[in-house]
Design a protein around this motif. Structure first.
Motif, PDB file in Angstrom:
ATOM      1  N   MET A   3     -15.849  21.471  27.429  1.00 45.01           N
ATOM      2  CA  MET A   3     -15.766  21.970  28.778  1.00 45.01           C
ATOM      3  C   MET A   3     -14.494  21.493  29.476  1.00 45.01           C
ATOM      4  N   LEU A   4     -14.179  20.199  29.330  1.00 49.67           N
ATOM      5  CA  LEU A   4     -12.964  19.666  29.928  1.00 49.67           C
ATOM      6  C   LEU A   4     -11.730  20.303  29.297  1.00 49.67           C
ATOM      7  N   ASP A   5     -11.777  20.554  27.994  1.00 53.08           N
ATOM      8  CA  ASP A   5     -10.648  21.186  27.315  1.00 53.08           C
ATOM      9  C   ASP A   5     -10.351  22.560  27.909  1.00 53.08           C
ATOM     10  N   ARG A   6     -11.417  23.347  28.142  1.00 51.69           N
ATOM     11  CA  ARG A   6     -11.215  24.690  28.717  1.00 51.69           C
ATOM     12  C   ARG A   6     -10.643  24.602  30.124  1.00 51.69           C
ATOM     13  N   TRP A   7     -11.176  23.668  30.930  1.00 49.72           N
ATOM     14  CA  TRP A   7     -10.670  23.499  32.292  1.00 49.72           C
ATOM     15  C   TRP A   7      -9.198  23.096  32.278  1.00 49.72           C
ATOM     16  N   ALA A   8      -8.854  22.136  31.427  1.00 55.42           N
ATOM     17  CA  ALA A   8      -7.470  21.667  31.342  1.00 55.42           C
ATOM     18  C   ALA A   8      -6.549  22.797  30.899  1.00 55.42           C
ATOM     19  N   GLU A   9      -6.975  23.584  29.932  1.00 56.49           N
ATOM     20  CA  GLU A   9      -6.140  24.691  29.451  1.00 56.49           C
ATOM     21  C   GLU A   9      -5.989  25.764  30.528  1.00 56.49           C
ATOM     22  N   ARG A  10      -7.065  26.071  31.247  1.00 53.16           N
ATOM     23  CA  ARG A  10      -7.008  27.057  32.332  1.00 53.16           C
ATOM     24  C   ARG A  10      -6.066  26.614  33.449  1.00 53.16           C
ATOM     25  N   ASN A  11      -5.981  25.307  33.661  1.00 53.31           N
ATOM     26  CA  ASN A  11      -5.179  24.753  34.751  1.00 53.31           C
ATOM     27  C   ASN A  11      -3.910  24.059  34.264  1.00 53.31           C
ATOM     28  N   ARG A  12      -3.538  24.340  33.046  1.00 52.02           N
ATOM     29  CA  ARG A  12      -2.413  23.684  32.378  1.00 52.02           C
ATOM     30  C   ARG A  12      -1.142  23.670  33.227  1.00 52.02           C
ATOM     31  N   ASP A  13      -0.721  24.825  33.694  1.00 53.95           N
ATOM     32  CA  ASP A  13       0.553  24.899  34.415  1.00 53.95           C
ATOM     33  C   ASP A  13       0.501  24.160  35.750  1.00 53.95           C
ATOM     34  N   GLY A  14      -0.613  24.246  36.431  1.00 60.64           N
ATOM     35  CA  GLY A  14      -0.764  23.507  37.676  1.00 60.64           C
ATOM     36  C   GLY A  14      -0.785  22.005  37.445  1.00 60.64           C
ATOM     37  N   LEU A  15      -1.420  21.583  36.364  1.00 63.36           N
ATOM     38  CA  LEU A  15      -1.465  20.156  36.037  1.00 63.36           C
ATOM     39  C   LEU A  15      -0.086  19.636  35.632  1.00 63.36           C
ATOM     40  N   ILE A  16       0.682  20.461  34.923  1.00 58.07           N
ATOM     41  CA  ILE A  16       2.048  20.054  34.561  1.00 58.07           C
ATOM     42  C   ILE A  16       2.898  19.919  35.820  1.00 58.07           C
ATOM     43  N   LEU A  17       2.752  20.856  36.750  1.00 56.30           N
ATOM     44  CA  LEU A  17       3.470  20.766  38.017  1.00 56.30           C
ATOM     45  C   LEU A  17       3.074  19.483  38.753  1.00 56.30           C
ATOM     46  N   LEU A  18       1.795  19.226  38.854  1.00 53.36           N
ATOM     47  CA  LEU A  18       1.317  18.022  39.531  1.00 53.36           C
ATOM     48  C   LEU A  18       1.868  16.768  38.849  1.00 53.36           C
ATOM     49  N   ALA A  19       1.905  16.765  37.531  1.00 54.38           N
ATOM     50  CA  ALA A  19       2.456  15.621  36.791  1.00 54.38           C
ATOM     51  C   ALA A  19       3.936  15.427  37.103  1.00 54.38           C
ATOM     52  N   ARG A  20       4.696  16.527  37.129  1.00 52.41           N
ATOM     53  CA  ARG A  20       6.129  16.420  37.456  1.00 52.41           C
ATOM     54  C   ARG A  20       6.324  15.832  38.847  1.00 52.41           C
ATOM     55  N   LEU A  21       5.559  16.328  39.806  1.00 49.92           N
ATOM     56  CA  LEU A  21       5.689  15.838  41.178  1.00 49.92           C
ATOM     57  C   LEU A  21       5.293  14.369  41.281  1.00 49.92           C
ATOM     58  N   ALA A  22       4.183  14.002  40.661  1.00 53.25           N
ATOM     59  CA  ALA A  22       3.696  12.619  40.736  1.00 53.25           C
ATOM     60  C   ALA A  22       4.654  11.649  40.044  1.00 53.25           C
ATOM     61  N   LEU A  23       5.179  12.038  38.894  1.00 52.85           N
ATOM     62  CA  LEU A  23       6.091  11.156  38.166  1.00 52.85           C
ATOM     63  C   LEU A  23       7.393  10.915  38.916  1.00 52.85           C
ATOM     64  N   MET A  24       7.860  11.910  39.645  1.00 47.99           N
ATOM     65  CA  MET A  24       9.192  11.821  40.242  1.00 47.99           C
ATOM     66  C   MET A  24       9.218  11.416  41.704  1.00 47.99           C
TER      67      MET A  24
END
Length: 139
Positions: free
Chosen positions: A1-22
Motif C-alpha cells: 500500500m505504501l509503495d503504491r502511494w509513494a509511486e503515485r506521489n513520486r514527483d511531488g515527493l521528489i520536489l519536496l525532497a529537493r526543497l527540504a534538502l536545499m
C-alpha cells in the motif's frame, strides 16, 4: 500500500525532497552573501586555502546551486557536485577528530548532518528532478 502511494506521489515527493534538502543552504548562502567579508574571515579561521575564493565558492554553491536544485535545473550533475561540496565542508569545517568535549560533540553532529545530506543528494542523482522542474516541458 505504501509503495503504491509513494509511486503515485513520486514527483511531488521528489520536489519536496529537493526543497527540504536545499532550504538550509539557500538561507546560509544568502547570509554569507550579505556578510561576504565575514564569510572570508570565517574561511580564513578554518585555514581554507584562498579564503576569498573559498567564500565565493561557498556562496555560489549554497545560494546559486541550491536554488537551481530547488527549481529542478540540471539536478543530477548539480546534486553530484553538491555531494562533493557538503563532504568537503564536513572535512574542512567540522573536523571533530581534533576536538574534545562539547566542541567535539557539536562538530560530530554537524559532520554527520553533512554526511546525511550527501545521502539525500545521492538519491536525487538517482531519481533526477521528477516532473516538477523548471524547463521540464522542453525535454
Amino acid at each position: 500500500m505504501l509503495d503504491r502511494w509513494a509511486e503515485r506521489n513520486r514527483d511531488g515527493l521528489i520536489l519536496l525532497a529537493r526543497l527540504a534538502l536545499m532550504l538550509l543552504f539557500v538561507l546560509s548562502g544568502w547570509a554569507k552573501l550579505h556578510d561576504f567579508q565575514g564569510t572570508v574571515g570565517y574561511m580564513a579561521s578554518l585555514q581554507a586555502p584562498l579564503p576569498q575564493v573559498a567564500a565565493a565558492i561557498a556562496v555560489a554553491m549554497e545560494f546559486v546551486v541550491a536554488i537551481a536544485l530547488m527549481l529542478g535545473i540540471a539536478v543530477r550533475p548539480l546534486a553530484l557536485l553538491f555531494v562533493a561540496f557538503v563532504l568537503g565542508t564536513a572535512l574542512l569545517g567540522h573536523a571533530f577528530w581534533g576536538m574534545q568535549g562539547a566542541e567535539r560533540a557539536a562538530n560530530l553532529t554537524q559532520f554527520l548532518k553533512n554526511v546525511s545530506i550527501a545521502g539525500g543528494l545521492l538519491l536525487l542523482v538517482v531519481t533526477g528532478a521528477g516532473r516538477y522542474a523548471v524547463g521540464r516541458g522542453r525535454r
